[in-house]
Design an enzyme around this catalytic site. Structure first.
Site, mmCIF file in Angstrom:
data_model
loop_
_atom_site.group_PDB
_atom_site.id
_atom_site.type_symbol
_atom_site.label_atom_id
_atom_site.label_comp_id
_atom_site.label_asym_id
_atom_site.label_seq_id
_atom_site.Cartn_x
_atom_site.Cartn_y
_atom_site.Cartn_z
ATOM 1 N N TYR A 118 -17.697 17.265 -14.965
ATOM 2 C CA TYR A 118 -18.152 15.866 -14.959
ATOM 3 C C TYR A 118 -19.179 15.640 -13.855
ATOM 4 O O TYR A 118 -19.005 16.083 -12.721
ATOM 5 C CB TYR A 118 -16.946 14.951 -14.783
ATOM 6 C CG TYR A 118 -17.270 13.528 -14.406
ATOM 7 C CD1 TYR A 118 -18.146 12.761 -15.164
ATOM 8 C CD2 TYR A 118 -16.703 12.942 -13.277
ATOM 9 C CE1 TYR A 118 -18.452 11.459 -14.817
ATOM 10 C CE2 TYR A 118 -16.992 11.640 -12.918
ATOM 11 C CZ TYR A 118 -17.871 10.909 -13.680
ATOM 12 O OH TYR A 118 -18.170 9.609 -13.323
ATOM 13 N N ARG B 235 0.837 -1.200 0.000
ATOM 14 C CA ARG B 235 0.000 0.000 0.000
ATOM 15 C C ARG B 235 0.874 1.252 0.000
ATOM 16 O O ARG B 235 0.567 2.254 -0.650
ATOM 17 C CB ARG B 235 -0.935 0.009 1.220
ATOM 18 C CG ARG B 235 -1.650 1.338 1.417
ATOM 19 C CD ARG B 235 -2.769 1.259 2.456
ATOM 20 N NE ARG B 235 -2.385 0.571 3.661
ATOM 21 C CZ ARG B 235 -1.662 1.111 4.665
ATOM 22 N NH1 ARG B 235 -1.192 2.350 4.552
ATOM 23 N NH2 ARG B 235 -1.387 0.414 5.745
ATOM 24 N N ASP C 176 -8.427 19.134 -14.411
ATOM 25 C CA ASP C 176 -8.747 17.778 -14.854
ATOM 26 C C ASP C 176 -8.433 17.717 -16.345
ATOM 27 O O ASP C 176 -9.131 18.330 -17.164
ATOM 28 C CB ASP C 176 -10.216 17.468 -14.580
ATOM 29 C CG ASP C 176 -10.582 16.025 -14.893
ATOM 30 O OD1 ASP C 176 -9.914 15.418 -15.763
ATOM 31 O OD2 ASP C 176 -11.537 15.503 -14.295
ATOM 32 N N LYS D 58 -9.701 6.447 -18.730
ATOM 33 C CA LYS D 58 -10.028 6.958 -20.060
ATOM 34 C C LYS D 58 -8.827 6.822 -21.007
ATOM 35 O O LYS D 58 -8.396 5.719 -21.292
ATOM 36 C CB LYS D 58 -10.515 8.398 -19.938
ATOM 37 C CG LYS D 58 -11.562 8.624 -18.846
ATOM 38 C CD LYS D 58 -12.735 7.680 -18.889
ATOM 39 C CE LYS D 58 -13.893 8.081 -17.986
ATOM 40 N NZ LYS D 58 -13.625 8.029 -16.540
#
Length: 430
Positions: free
Chosen positions: A109, A57, A215, A240
């Site tokens: 978004y 992690r 973004d 994406k």
């Protein structure tokens, strides 16, 4: 190396690759052997960023290699990977404190505005204003308003990510404001408005401790590098274009600011929303073909936009590559290409939009974007359904709006597919 090639082959030559393998290995280990208590392993491995490995992690070789590759593509010093674009957004919000304000682009978004409105605001006491960033006067006006609300400018306690609260250190002696973050998408989702990143960055930096986050998902690092235009933070949904194959959910945050990097790395480890090594491998592989995919998809998008402009079933086309787009010249100056997202309004009503979407055979009716396959969707009913009705109306997200994510299939096949579906909608009106 061509400057537009998105990835360098550093992993073939550095200390992290003694075998010379041309592909980064998938390291599935969750924990790492220590030669002596408290000393992590492999601190000289570049993919551990000088801190070595102790628990996956906290740091993983496959993830580290991917983060370095994205940083190089985005012209950034640092990159931090997360398990989704939403997790990356959440990490940036963790830089803020209760009482802070965020000014967000209005045409954002749907998942981002939903997170801001319905989770962050009520749970973290952080306020949000949604503003058209193309109107810089409106952004400045909002900054000044929340600045006047904070005229007392008392020194608030801000968490420093090292287990204690300390007074905040002023980055600059500028105008006071409660706004600590400007959140920008350019182009916006779904109406593809373009904002001047450098101008917005200059505006943000006139105010005390105010950051600009961009973004950059729609353009990808191949077509736009916001850090070079003054942004403090860049965020991507790796799901994406960077991943590019509809098989990975992931996000990244990039920055050149070492202080921000350390805070975001602390959040990454502390919250634990990290991507799996296998997902990092897939996304890294996708990044290697980003330049090929973006060029092919953008060529198709331009051809489709020109086709739609002249079809009688279409009332309006939104694509930055078209000369009629209101920010076409800004897109030419700021971006390295116009991207592969095309939005248009069909004639008729909701029923005609549904007929178009239901009659597509090459395009797939589905949410998401940025992959090799072409996708089509109705923002008002799908990706932006959570946006309040009144706000959707103001933004022009009505039931006749259709968003296309153009892929890399044969351009002729895509155009013929759209022509058949559009004519079916026209036939329903006769």
């Amino acid at each position: 190396l061509h400057t537009k090639t998105p990835i360098k082959n550093e992993e073939r030559n550095d200390a992290s690759n003694p075998t010379g393998a041309v592909v980064v290995p998938i390291s599935l280990a969750t924990t790492f052997k220590q030669s002596t208590p408290g000393e992590p392993t492999a601190i000289n491995d570049p993919n551990s960023f000088g801190v070595g490995y102790e628990y996956s992690r906290t740091g993983n070789p496959t993830r580290g290699a991917f983060e370095r590759a994205v940083a190089a593509a985005e012209k950034a010093k640092y990159c931090i990977a997360f398990s989704s674009g939403s997790a990356a957004t959440s990490a940036i919000i963790h830089l803020l404190s209760p009482g802070d304000n965020v000014i967000c682009v209005d045409d954002v978004y749907g998942g981002t505005q939903r997170y801001f409105r319905k989770i962050v605001n009520p749970c973290m006491d952080i306020t949000f204003d949604f503003v058209d960033f193309h109107d810089e006067t409106a952004v400045r006006s909002k900054l000044d308003v929340v600045g006047r609300e904070n005229d007392g400018n008392e020194e608030r306690e801000r968490y420093d990510y090292h287990h204690r609260s300390t007074p905040s250190k002023k980055r600059r002696k500028n105008a006071p404001t409660k706004t600590k973050l400007l959140w920008l998408e350019t182009p916006t989702n779904p109406t593809l408005k373009i904002s001047n990143i450098q101008s917005i960055a200059n505006l943000a930096h006139e105010y005390d401790e105010c950051l600009l986050a961009v973004d950059n998902t729609f353009c990808s690092p191949y077509f736009q590098t916001p850090l070079e235009h003054g942004a403090d933070i860049v965020v991507h949904s790796v799901t994406k274009y960077i991943g590019g194959h509809s098989d990975v959910v992931m996000g990244v945050v990039c920055t050149n600011n070492e202080e921000l990097y350390k805070k975001l790395r602390f959040v990454q480890n502390g919250v634990g929303a990290v991507p799996s090594p296998f997902d990092c491998f897939l996304a890294h592989r996708g990044l290697k073909t980003l330049h090929v995919r973006m060029e092919a998809a953008a060529r198709n998008a331009m051809a489709i936009a020109l086709f739609l402009e002249n079809h009688r079933a279409v009332s309006k086309v939104l694509y930055p590559g078209l000369k009629l787009h209101p920010q076409h010249e800004l897109a030419k100056k700021q971006q390295h290409g116009f991207g592969a997202m095309v939005t248009f309004y069909c004639v008729g009503k909701k029923e005609q939009a549904a007929i178009i979407l239901e009659n597509l055979k090459v395009f797939t009716l589905a949410e998401s974007l940025g992959a090799v396959e072409s996708l089509a969707e109705s923002p008002s009913l799908m990706t932006h359904a959570s946006v309040p009705d009144g706000q959707r109306a103001l933004l022009g997200i009505d039931d006749t709006l259709i968003r296309l994510s153009v892929g890399i299939e044969s351009c002729g096949d895509l155009v013929n597919d759209l022509d058949f579906a559009l004519n079916a909608a026209l036939g329903s009106m006769e």
